[in-house]
Design an enzyme around this catalytic site. Structure first.
Site, PDB file in Angstrom:
ATOM      1  N   HIS A  85       0.998  -7.919  -6.448  1.00 62.29           N
ATOM      2  CA  HIS A  85       0.375  -6.906  -7.305  1.00 62.29           C
ATOM      3  C   HIS A  85       1.418  -6.588  -8.366  1.00 62.29           C
ATOM      4  O   HIS A  85       2.482  -6.046  -8.053  1.00 62.29           O
ATOM      5  CB  HIS A  85      -0.001  -5.681  -6.455  1.00 62.29           C
ATOM      6  CG  HIS A  85      -0.745  -4.629  -7.208  1.00 62.29           C
ATOM      7  ND1 HIS A  85      -1.279  -3.519  -6.605  1.00 62.29           N
ATOM      8  CD2 HIS A  85      -1.041  -4.507  -8.519  1.00 62.29           C
ATOM      9  CE1 HIS A  85      -1.875  -2.755  -7.520  1.00 62.29           C
ATOM     10  NE2 HIS A  85      -1.739  -3.333  -8.692  1.00 62.29           N
TER      11      HIS A  85
ATOM     12  N   ARG B  40     -10.847  -4.489  -7.566  1.00 61.92           N
ATOM     13  CA  ARG B  40     -11.914  -3.579  -7.958  1.00 61.92           C
ATOM     14  C   ARG B  40     -13.046  -4.236  -8.723  1.00 61.92           C
ATOM     15  O   ARG B  40     -14.225  -3.927  -8.499  1.00 61.92           O
ATOM     16  CB  ARG B  40     -11.320  -2.413  -8.762  1.00 61.92           C
ATOM     17  CG  ARG B  40     -10.520  -1.480  -7.890  1.00 61.92           C
ATOM     18  CD  ARG B  40      -9.596  -0.599  -8.686  1.00 61.92           C
ATOM     19  NE  ARG B  40      -8.486  -1.340  -9.248  1.00 61.92           N
ATOM     20  CZ  ARG B  40      -7.477  -0.798  -9.920  1.00 61.92           C
ATOM     21  NH1 ARG B  40      -7.465   0.505 -10.129  1.00 61.92           N
ATOM     22  NH2 ARG B  40      -6.493  -1.543 -10.380  1.00 61.92           N
TER      23      ARG B  40
ATOM     24  N   LYS C 119       1.411  -9.693   1.003  1.00 54.97           N
ATOM     25  CA  LYS C 119       0.967  -9.063  -0.246  1.00 54.97           C
ATOM     26  C   LYS C 119       1.979  -7.978  -0.583  1.00 54.97           C
ATOM     27  O   LYS C 119       2.242  -7.088   0.232  1.00 54.97           O
ATOM     28  CB  LYS C 119      -0.426  -8.461  -0.066  1.00 54.97           C
ATOM     29  CG  LYS C 119      -0.977  -7.787  -1.317  1.00 54.97           C
ATOM     30  CD  LYS C 119      -2.472  -7.535  -1.152  1.00 54.97           C
ATOM     31  CE  LYS C 119      -3.099  -6.883  -2.373  1.00 54.97           C
ATOM     32  NZ  LYS C 119      -2.918  -5.435  -2.409  1.00 54.97           N
TER      33      LYS C 119
ATOM     34  N   GLY D 281      -3.836  -7.533  -9.815  1.00 53.99           N
ATOM     35  CA  GLY D 281      -3.687  -6.273 -10.539  1.00 53.99           C
ATOM     36  C   GLY D 281      -4.311  -6.345 -11.921  1.00 53.99           C
ATOM     37  O   GLY D 281      -3.841  -7.088 -12.785  1.00 53.99           O
ATOM     38  N   GLY D 282      -5.393  -5.593 -12.109  1.00 53.35           N
ATOM     39  CA  GLY D 282      -5.973  -5.450 -13.442  1.00 53.35           C
ATOM     40  C   GLY D 282      -6.745  -6.653 -13.945  1.00 53.35           C
ATOM     41  O   GLY D 282      -7.136  -6.679 -15.114  1.00 53.35           O
TER      42      GLY D 282
ATOM     43  N   CYS E 269       0.834  -1.193   0.000  1.00 53.79           N
ATOM     44  CA  CYS E 269       0.000   0.000   0.000  1.00 53.79           C
ATOM     45  C   CYS E 269       0.873   1.249   0.000  1.00 53.79           C
ATOM     46  O   CYS E 269       1.730   1.414   0.862  1.00 53.79           O
ATOM     47  CB  CYS E 269      -0.866  -0.045   1.252  1.00 53.79           C
ATOM     48  SG  CYS E 269      -1.949   1.328   1.374  1.00 53.79           S
TER      49      CYS E 269
HETATM   50  C1  LIG Z   1     -10.518   1.337  -2.466  1.00 56.35           C
HETATM   51  C2  LIG Z   1      -9.283   0.474  -2.418  1.00 56.35           C
HETATM   52  C3  LIG Z   1      -8.676   0.227  -1.197  1.00 56.35           C
HETATM   53  C4  LIG Z   1      -7.540  -0.586  -1.120  1.00 56.35           C
HETATM   54  N1  LIG Z   1      -7.020  -0.900   0.108  1.00 56.35           N
HETATM   55  C5  LIG Z   1      -6.008  -1.803   0.212  1.00 56.35           C
HETATM   56  C6  LIG Z   1      -5.568  -2.296   1.466  1.00 56.35           C
HETATM   57  O1  LIG Z   1      -6.096  -1.957   2.531  1.00 56.35           O
HETATM   58  N2  LIG Z   1      -4.532  -3.180   1.477  1.00 56.35           N
HETATM   59  C7  LIG Z   1      -3.934  -3.620   0.327  1.00 56.35           C
HETATM   60  O2  LIG Z   1      -3.016  -4.434   0.373  1.00 56.35           O
HETATM   61  N3  LIG Z   1      -4.349  -3.176  -0.876  1.00 56.35           N
HETATM   62  C8  LIG Z   1      -5.377  -2.322  -0.961  1.00 56.35           C
HETATM   63  N4  LIG Z   1      -5.857  -1.951  -2.189  1.00 56.35           N
HETATM   64  C9  LIG Z   1      -5.244  -2.522  -3.401  1.00 56.35           C
HETATM   65  C10 LIG Z   1      -5.965  -3.809  -3.807  1.00 56.35           C
HETATM   66  O3  LIG Z   1      -5.865  -4.797  -2.814  1.00 56.35           O
HETATM   67  C11 LIG Z   1      -5.372  -4.362  -5.122  1.00 56.35           C
HETATM   68  O4  LIG Z   1      -4.022  -4.712  -4.900  1.00 56.35           O
HETATM   69  C12 LIG Z   1      -5.430  -3.350  -6.266  1.00 56.35           C
HETATM   70  O5  LIG Z   1      -6.709  -2.725  -6.341  1.00 56.35           O
HETATM   71  C13 LIG Z   1      -5.115  -4.028  -7.609  1.00 56.35           C
HETATM   72  O6  LIG Z   1      -6.025  -5.066  -7.886  1.00 56.35           O
HETATM   73  P1  LIG Z   1      -7.286  -4.854  -8.885  1.00 56.35           P
HETATM   74  O7  LIG Z   1      -6.716  -4.295 -10.158  1.00 56.35           O
HETATM   75  O8  LIG Z   1      -7.872  -6.230  -9.057  1.00 56.35           O
HETATM   76  O9  LIG Z   1      -8.204  -3.895  -8.227  1.00 56.35           O
HETATM   77  C14 LIG Z   1      -6.975  -1.141  -2.289  1.00 56.35           C
HETATM   78  C15 LIG Z   1      -7.597  -0.885  -3.522  1.00 56.35           C
HETATM   79  C16 LIG Z   1      -8.741  -0.094  -3.584  1.00 56.35           C
HETATM   80  C17 LIG Z   1      -9.410   0.149  -4.932  1.00 56.35           C
END
Ligand SMILES: Cc1cc2nc3c(=O)[nH]c(=O)nc-3n(C[C@H](O)[C@H](O)[C@H](O)COP(=O)(O)O)c2cc1C
Length: 341
Positions: free
Chosen positions: A173, A237, A141, A214-215, A102
């Site tokens: 990620h 997401r 992670k 990711g994505g 993060c």
């Molecule tokens: C609103 C939001 C909050 C997030 N909070 C965290 C979190 O608390 N811890 C974490 O490791 N990643 C967090 N992420 C990242 C997601 O876990 C993920 O790694 C990132 O969205 C990429 O995956 P995706 O493309 O499938 O969304 C957050 C993402 C979003 C959109």
């Protein structure tokens, strides 16, 4: 689902819903669990200082039906993380995950999250302390690197040393985090994805359980990564915005179960008693329904469903009957189709 009749976290990790602050709270996870019995669900990040120093143990409450459920911790003090793990283990979490991905400012100033990619010995120390504190599996992670690090060098070193300290599973990620100049949101879109590097890690570390993140937006993509050798796929997401598309067929397609796919209309009905209990305990309707707005994304009636809920759920005294009124927009043939955001 209770812990005894849910599947183990490593098996469930073939597909997981990513930890997302403010999104994957206990209400969201309850909804996701009704859509898929098997998918592994992650909490929002909870920091070890909040639990250990702030006494915010209420942040760890969850519904027993959520199993298999993983707690994500943020922190960088090994003793404090160990203490947080003991507390979480007593509460029955199936996995404890350390956030090394993060990039938000607040998290950087606490010296945890993605900035820890630059301090591999400290991550190893944290993981070793977390492992020693309880029997619960510890996972990590991470990103593929930060700032000007060379991912092809730092990622294998990170995985090797953190695995040696006791982490058996990693969720990667597949993009860097740029710690200066990008917002957390931009850091989820702008640094380019490098899936090939993540796939290479599976070749280098065949004995470890590696998930790609990711994505990824569809079960077709998830299946492709599993066919190419990844052990797991983590979706963030897309699972939040279009939960039915990602989760309704997941048990059959990813986990090979024979039952029928879950039905979002049925799931709405199953949410009613949950919401009644929540309101009886002093909660508000919108705290639950805000996670349900995307349930019919891309299907007839989606727009009406979303409108009825977003306009009515915060009103004083709003109750589960609003959910049934919104459902009429879907089952009653309203033709407003809404696309995934
Ligand atoms: C609103 C939001 C909050 C997030 N909070 C965290 C979190 O608390 N811890 C974490 O490791 N990643 C967090 N992420 C990242 C997601 O876990 C993920 O790694 C990132 O969205 C990429 O995956 P995706 O493309 O499938 O969304 C957050 C993402 C979003 C959109």
């Amino acid at each position: 689902m209770t812990k005894t009749d849910s599947i183990s976290a490593p098996r469930a990790a073939k597909l997981s819903v990513a930890p997302m602050m403010d999104w994957t709270d206990r209400h969201c996870r309850y909804l996701h669990r009704l859509l898929s019995a098997r998918t592994l669900l992650y909490t929002e990040m909870v920091t070890s200082p909040a639990i250990v120093r702030g006494g915010a143990v209420h942040l760890l409450e969850y519904n027993p039906e959520e199993h298999p459920v993983a707690l994500q911790l943020g922190g960088s003090d090994p003793a404090e993380l160990a203490e947080a793990c003991k507390i979480a283990a007593d509460l029955g979490y199936d996995e404890i995950n350390l956030n090394v991905g993060c990039p938000s400012d607040r998290v950087q100033s606490g010296a945890f999250g993605a900035v820890l990619m630059e301090n591999i010995p400290l991550v190893a120390e944290c993981v070793a302390a977390m492992r020693a504190a309880s029997d619960v599996e510890v996972t990590v992670k991470c990103r593929i690197g930060v700032d000007d690090q060379a991912p092809e060098e730092v990622l294998p070193e990170f995985i090797a040393r953190v695995a040696a300290a006791g982490a058996g599973r990693f969720q990667i990620h597949a993009r860097k985090a740029w710690l200066q100049g990008l917002s957390p949101k931009e850091n989820r879109d702008i640094p380019p994805l490098d899936y090939d590097l993540v796939l290479e890690m599976k070749g280098l570390f065949p004995a470890l359980h590696l998930s790609v993140n990711g994505g990824i937006t569809t079960l077709d993509q998830a299946e492709e990564f599993l066919e190419r050798g990844m052990d797991g796929v983590m979706i963030g997401r897309a699972a939040y915005h279009s939960p039915a598309d990602v989760l309704c067929a997941a048990d059959r397609r990813i986990f090979g179960t024979d039952g029928p796919d879950s039905d979002p209309v049925e799931v709405v009905h199953q949410m009613v008693p949950y919401i009644e209990r929540h309101i009886a305990n002093g909660g508000r309707l919108h705290q639950v329904t805000r996670h349900m707005l995307g349930l019919f994304t891309g299907r007839p009636g989606a727009r009406g469903w979303r409108r009825v809920l977003s306009e009515g759920a915060s009103r004083e005294g709003a109750g589960p009957e609003l959910l049934l009124e919104a459902l009429d927009r879907v089952t009653g043939g309203d033709i407003g189709v809404e696309q995934a955001s």
